[in-house]
Every structure is written in C-alpha cells, then in structure tokens.
Design an enzyme around this catalytic site. Structure first.
Site, PDB file in Angstrom:
ATOM      1  N   ASP A 255       0.840  -1.206   0.000  1.00  0.00           N
ATOM      2  CA  ASP A 255       0.000   0.000   0.000  1.00  0.00           C
ATOM      3  C   ASP A 255       0.873   1.254   0.000  1.00  0.00           C
ATOM      4  O   ASP A 255       0.549   2.270  -0.631  1.00  0.00           O
ATOM      5  CB  ASP A 255      -0.923  -0.006   1.224  1.00  0.00           C
TER       6      ASP A 255
ATOM      7  N   HIS B 118       1.985   3.151  -3.270  1.00  0.00           N
ATOM      8  CA  HIS B 118       1.216   4.246  -3.873  1.00  0.00           C
ATOM      9  C   HIS B 118       1.806   5.600  -3.492  1.00  0.00           C
ATOM     10  O   HIS B 118       1.899   6.514  -4.311  1.00  0.00           O
ATOM     11  CB  HIS B 118      -0.236   4.202  -3.387  1.00  0.00           C
TER      12      HIS B 118
ATOM     13  N   HIS C 225      -8.804  -3.550   7.295  1.00  0.00           N
ATOM     14  CA  HIS C 225      -7.759  -2.725   6.681  1.00  0.00           C
ATOM     15  C   HIS C 225      -8.307  -1.301   6.600  1.00  0.00           C
ATOM     16  O   HIS C 225      -9.294  -1.049   5.897  1.00  0.00           O
ATOM     17  CB  HIS C 225      -7.456  -3.278   5.283  1.00  0.00           C
TER      18      HIS C 225
ATOM     19  N   HIS D 152      -7.905   3.125   6.308  1.00  0.00           N
ATOM     20  CA  HIS D 152      -7.141   4.294   5.837  1.00  0.00           C
ATOM     21  C   HIS D 152      -7.514   5.491   6.699  1.00  0.00           C
ATOM     22  O   HIS D 152      -8.610   5.561   7.265  1.00  0.00           O
ATOM     23  CB  HIS D 152      -7.416   4.574   4.352  1.00  0.00           C
TER      24      HIS D 152
ATOM     25  N   TYR E 134     -11.510   5.957  -3.653  1.00  0.00           N
ATOM     26  CA  TYR E 134     -10.406   5.006  -3.521  1.00  0.00           C
ATOM     27  C   TYR E 134      -9.099   5.765  -3.235  1.00  0.00           C
ATOM     28  O   TYR E 134      -8.716   6.659  -3.998  1.00  0.00           O
ATOM     29  CB  TYR E 134     -10.300   4.269  -4.853  1.00  0.00           C
TER      30      TYR E 134
END
Length: 343
Positions: free
Chosen positions: A16, A19, A196, A198, A287
């Site tokens: 991740d 990115h 998971h 963010h 996203y």
C-alpha cells in the site's frame, strides 16, 4: 486468569505504501524494511506493486523495480515473517501468483470491489491449490450495505478463503459502521475476519479498535503511516495502543519505532499527513490510490484536485477506473473555459 486477546498483524507499507512513493521502491529499500520487520516479529509482510501483482503499467504507475525482484529480496531476509502478495483478478493472473509462490510468498490476498467477489473464485482456488494461505479482500467496503458485504464475504469463504477482510479503501467508514459490518461477518462466517483501514478522516485507529472490539482478529497497519491517501492505521502507534489494552501481537514495539524513524522516514518525500486532498478522499468516499492520479491530472488541466475527487466520488468509480480521472479533469477544464467564454 483469562487468556489475552491476540491480534495477527499484516504490515502493508511495502504494498500500500508503494502508492505514496509512486511505486519507486528499490531492492535495497525493500530488503532493509523487510529485515527490520522480520526482526521485530511482524507475522506477515505484504510486498507487491500498490495495485497488486502485475500492477506496474502506464495506467496504474510504472514500478522502479520488477516486483518479483522485490518479493525475492523480502523473502531472502525473512526467517520468521511470511511474505504476502496482493492480487486483483484482471490485473494480475494465476501465472504471477504461481511465480510469487515459487519465490517464497506464503499468503495471497485476492482483492475485489466489495460487490464483485464472484470474480475471485479462480484465484482463491488456485492459491489454495499451490499451498498459499488465502485472504479475501473486499475493497471500498463503505460503498455497500452490510447485507451485501455479508453475501460477498460468504462467496469468498465458499471458494476457500481462510480470512475475509473489510477494506476501507477510501478511509470513509465511521466507527459504528465498522462495528456493524464486522459484527455481521462474525455472525455469518466461520473463518477469521480482518480489517484494513485508511486515515483520510483521521479514523483509522478508531475504526481498527472498533473492528477488534467486534471480533476482527487480523489487522493491517503501515509503519510511519506509509500507505495510499493519508496512509493506513499507523503500525507502531497501533502496537502501543494494543499493548495498553492488553492485546497481544508478539511484535517488538521499540524495534518498530526505530524502524519507522531510521529507515522509513528518510524514504518519505513528504510527511504522511491528512492534507486537504486526503481529507476529500475520505469525505467523498474515493479510492485512496486515486490521489496521485488526481493531483497529476489537476496540474495538467489546471483544475482543483478536490473537484476531481468529489466528481469521481459522485460517479462511484472503482479501482481500475483510473482513466476516468483524466476524463473528469478534462471535462472540468472544458467547463472552466466555457464559463469564461460566456462572461
């Protein structure tokens, strides 16, 4: 004395986090980070392009180094940690999965949009056949009702997944929503449940704790918050919090703190924080990996990245629709020109 609750941690900075650095990991960096994570006792370390195996492309962003070389480098320094890989059916294939397994990857995380679990059947089955532990990874979980999430998770369980994750790809979920979704999965599935998060709304830690409280036993974190958007639940902070709560992870907090400070921080070109664009990701439910694409398109077309992200959110774009970002930016720029011409 009651047995301590135990959480199994997966570190995602080497996937991740790719990115956040435009997929520019070098073999030397991956080796140093994986070595540190292994010495700290992290059970699983995810390594691959940010968009999973075979993600390196003009559409998703070209990698600095072939991901198979990165996987091989990580495996070479892991004596106790297991290397995991992510695969999005349609981006990666069973061929890449087998290659990663031959290099020593032990876990496959098969990722689909939250309403598209049916496209994971072949890849979950194939991963099981080659002896990998398999995670079903339901992305953009905020965008579907809990009943739909349960339906899709049960499909992944039926294909043979060992674990199913609720994935808050946009960092848009609120703690009570996480609790509702994890509780429902716990009631309807017999396999492990993971989460998971963010941090786009600064809720990654709160959401992770809500997930654990509701029954999740597999948790993702990214050291120094190195992940897409505003990053993931920050691993070393999570370890400290879980220790205060009496929850066992088996991971050495001091070693993770040192790794974050001495090895990860120098890699970051800018601090991983909640910028205005990161905030919009969570607010609009977009996203997290779309951020760099939106910022580049904003610069190219002379429009505000926030306007692009809000429009992308309204159109409910899913992973794999990065091309739509450029289209939206062009439309916004055309709209600006038309507006000026009509004055």
């Amino acid at each position: 004395m009651p047995e301590k609750k135990q959480i199994i941690l997966t570190e995602v900075a080497l996937r991740d986090g790719s990115h956040a650095i435009a997929h520019q990991y070098t073999t030397k960096q991956v080796t140093a980070i994986a070595k540190g994570l292994n010495e700290a006792g992290v059970p699983y370390i995810e390594v691959s392009h940010g968009d999973g195996l075979a993600g390196s492309s003009l559409q998703y962003g070209l990698s600095h180094t072939n991901e198979m070389e990165l996987i091989e480098a990580a495996v070479s320094v892991c004596t106790t940690s297991n290397v995991a890989v992510l695969l999005l059916p349609g981006v990666g294939t069973v061929s890449e999965l087998k290659q990663a397994a031959q290099l020593g990857a032990r876990m496959a995380r098969i990722a689909t949009h939250v309403t598209e679990a049916d496209i994971s059947a072949q890849h979950i089955t194939s991963a099981k056949e080659i002896g990998m532990e398999v995670v079903g990874f339901l992305m953009m979980a905020h965008s579907a009702p809990t009943a739909k999430l349960v339906e899709q998770a049960k499909l992944m369980e039926s294909y043979g997944a060992d674990v199913v994750y609720v994935v808050d790809s946009a960092g848009a979920l609120l703690p009570h929503e996480v609790k509702d979704k994890i509780t429902a999965l716990r009631q309807h599935l017999s396999i492990d449940i993971g989460f998971h998060g963010h941090n786009n709304l600064s809720l990654a830690m709160a959401n992770t704790l809500a997930a654990i409280d509701a029954g999740a036993t597999r948790i993702d974190g990214s050291i120094r918050c190195l992940g897409a958007g505003a990053g993931n639940t920050q691993t070393e902070v999570l370890l400290a919090v879980l220790d205060r709560l009496g929850i066992y992870t088996g991971v050495d907090l001091y070693k993770m703190m040192d790794l974050a400070e001495d090895v990860i921080a120098p890699i970051l070109t800018v601090p991983q924080e909640i910028t205005r664009d990161n905030l919009v990701l969570g607010y609009a439910g977009v996203y997290s990996s779309f951020l760099l694409h939106a910022q580049r398109a904003a610069q190219k077309f002379g429009v505000d990245a926030r306007d692009i992200l809000l429009e992308i959110g309204r159109r409910k774009a899913v992973g794999g629709q990065e091309d739509m970002i450029v289209d939206v930016a062009a439309e916004l720029a055309q709209g600006k020109e038309t507006s000026h011409a009509n004055r």
